[in-house]
Design a protein around this motif. Structure first.
Motif, mmCIF file in Angstrom:
data_model
loop_
_atom_site.group_PDB
_atom_site.id
_atom_site.type_symbol
_atom_site.label_atom_id
_atom_site.label_comp_id
_atom_site.label_asym_id
_atom_site.label_seq_id
_atom_site.Cartn_x
_atom_site.Cartn_y
_atom_site.Cartn_z
ATOM 1 N N GLU A 120 -6.807 0.619 -7.544
ATOM 2 C CA GLU A 120 -6.496 1.682 -8.170
ATOM 3 C C GLU A 120 -7.649 2.888 -7.975
ATOM 4 O OE1 GLU A 120 -4.775 4.854 -10.681
ATOM 5 O OE2 GLU A 120 -4.070 3.228 -9.623
ATOM 6 N N GLU A 121 -8.824 2.364 -7.958
ATOM 7 C CA GLU A 121 -10.116 3.081 -7.968
ATOM 8 C C GLU A 121 -10.001 3.889 -6.409
ATOM 9 O OE1 GLU A 121 -14.036 1.163 -9.741
ATOM 10 O OE2 GLU A 121 -12.815 -0.062 -8.465
ATOM 11 N N ILE A 122 -9.644 3.168 -5.541
ATOM 12 C CA ILE A 122 -9.430 3.790 -4.158
ATOM 13 C C ILE A 122 -8.253 5.058 -4.333
ATOM 14 C CG2 ILE A 122 -8.816 3.201 -1.908
ATOM 15 C CD1 ILE A 122 -9.827 0.468 -2.341
ATOM 16 N N ILE A 124 -9.424 2.566 2.934
ATOM 17 C CA ILE A 124 -8.797 1.434 1.951
ATOM 18 C C ILE A 124 -9.439 0.244 2.092
ATOM 19 C CG2 ILE A 124 -6.846 0.123 1.455
ATOM 20 C CD1 ILE A 124 -5.241 2.594 2.049
ATOM 21 N N LEU A 125 -9.436 -0.464 3.322
ATOM 22 C CA LEU A 125 -10.126 -1.545 3.887
ATOM 23 C C LEU A 125 -11.588 -1.548 3.550
ATOM 24 C CD1 LEU A 125 -7.786 -2.590 7.031
ATOM 25 C CD2 LEU A 125 -7.422 -3.339 4.242
ATOM 26 N N ARG A 126 -12.255 -0.530 3.787
ATOM 27 C CA ARG A 126 -13.628 -0.449 3.527
ATOM 28 C C ARG A 126 -13.658 -0.482 1.871
ATOM 29 N NH1 ARG A 126 -16.227 4.207 6.365
ATOM 30 N NH2 ARG A 126 -15.695 3.005 8.279
ATOM 31 N N GLY A 127 -13.035 -0.023 1.381
ATOM 32 C CA GLY A 127 -13.425 0.216 -0.197
ATOM 33 C C GLY A 127 -13.045 -1.340 -0.575
ATOM 34 N N TYR A 168 1.233 -1.264 0.175
ATOM 35 C CA TYR A 168 0.195 0.086 0.088
ATOM 36 C C TYR A 168 0.895 1.254 0.076
ATOM 37 C CZ TYR A 168 -4.222 -2.778 0.826
ATOM 38 O OH TYR A 168 -5.095 -3.680 0.831
ATOM 39 N N GLU A 169 2.050 1.173 0.717
ATOM 40 C CA GLU A 169 2.928 2.412 0.565
ATOM 41 C C GLU A 169 3.560 2.491 -0.730
ATOM 42 O OE1 GLU A 169 7.107 3.905 2.867
ATOM 43 O OE2 GLU A 169 5.973 2.422 3.662
ATOM 44 N N TYR A 170 3.900 1.402 -1.313
ATOM 45 C CA TYR A 170 4.605 1.271 -2.593
ATOM 46 C C TYR A 170 3.604 1.981 -3.783
ATOM 47 C CZ TYR A 170 6.490 -0.519 -6.998
ATOM 48 O OH TYR A 170 6.942 -0.760 -8.320
ATOM 49 N N ILE A 171 2.239 1.644 -3.609
ATOM 50 C CA ILE A 171 1.403 2.220 -4.598
ATOM 51 C C ILE A 171 0.644 3.462 -4.274
ATOM 52 C CG2 ILE A 171 0.854 -0.175 -5.841
ATOM 53 C CD1 ILE A 171 -1.823 -0.194 -4.122
ATOM 54 N N GLU A 172 1.424 4.146 -3.350
ATOM 55 C CA GLU A 172 1.009 5.391 -2.706
ATOM 56 C C GLU A 172 -0.217 5.591 -2.151
ATOM 57 O OE1 GLU A 172 2.274 7.796 -6.312
ATOM 58 O OE2 GLU A 172 4.499 7.572 -5.756
ATOM 59 N N LEU A 173 -0.846 4.652 -1.622
ATOM 60 C CA LEU A 173 -2.036 4.631 -0.866
ATOM 61 C C LEU A 173 -1.846 5.152 0.734
ATOM 62 C CD1 LEU A 173 -4.002 1.362 -1.760
ATOM 63 C CD2 LEU A 173 -4.452 3.622 -2.492
#
Length: 128
Positions: free
Chosen positions: A64-66, A53-56, A25-30
């Motif tokens: 990617e949508e999140i 994020i987890l809810r999504g 999640y850090e790597y994909i910038e979330l």
């Protein structure tokens, strides 16, 4: 460390995710934790983002949508983000409704086949 920050290990435990997931999640910038050397610390902002994020994910949205939805807040603010959320939720509700109907049909078919097999089985003589 202040009380409002969580360590990497605490963040994994709080959200019941693996270290690999958190790093991804850090790597994909979330997520963008604070770093102190090699240590990562998660602020209330990151905790809130992880909750979203987890809810999504639970609702079936792609990462990617999140990510794009979270980016709207940074770039445009609350109102555009909420407008996009309503549109995303409407699309996902349609998709989940279609999946629900398909699943109900599959359950009904399986139940009918199971009941027929059980009835056929009851008509057979017992094994010797």
């Amino acid at each position: 460390m202040t009380d409002s920050r969580l360590s990497f290990k605490e963040m994994c435990a709080r959200f019941d995710v693996t270290p690999r997931t958190l790093r991804y999640y850090e790597y994909i910038e979330l997520l963008a934790p604070e770093k102190d050397g090699r240590a990562r610390f998660y602020t209330p902002r990151e905790v809130a983002r992880m909750t979203l994020i987890l809810r999504g994910r639970r609702f079936g949205f792609s990462l990617e949508e999140i990510r794009q939805w979270l980016l709207i807040y940074q770039q445009k603010g609350t109102q555009p983000q909420l407008q996009e959320w309503v549109a995303m939720a409407d699309r996902q509700l349609q998709e989940l409704g279609a999946q629900h109907q398909s699943l109900e049909a599959a359950i009904a078919d399986l139940r009918a086949l199971r009941d027929k097999a059980a009835a056929d089985l009851a008509k057979l003589p017992p094994p010797t």
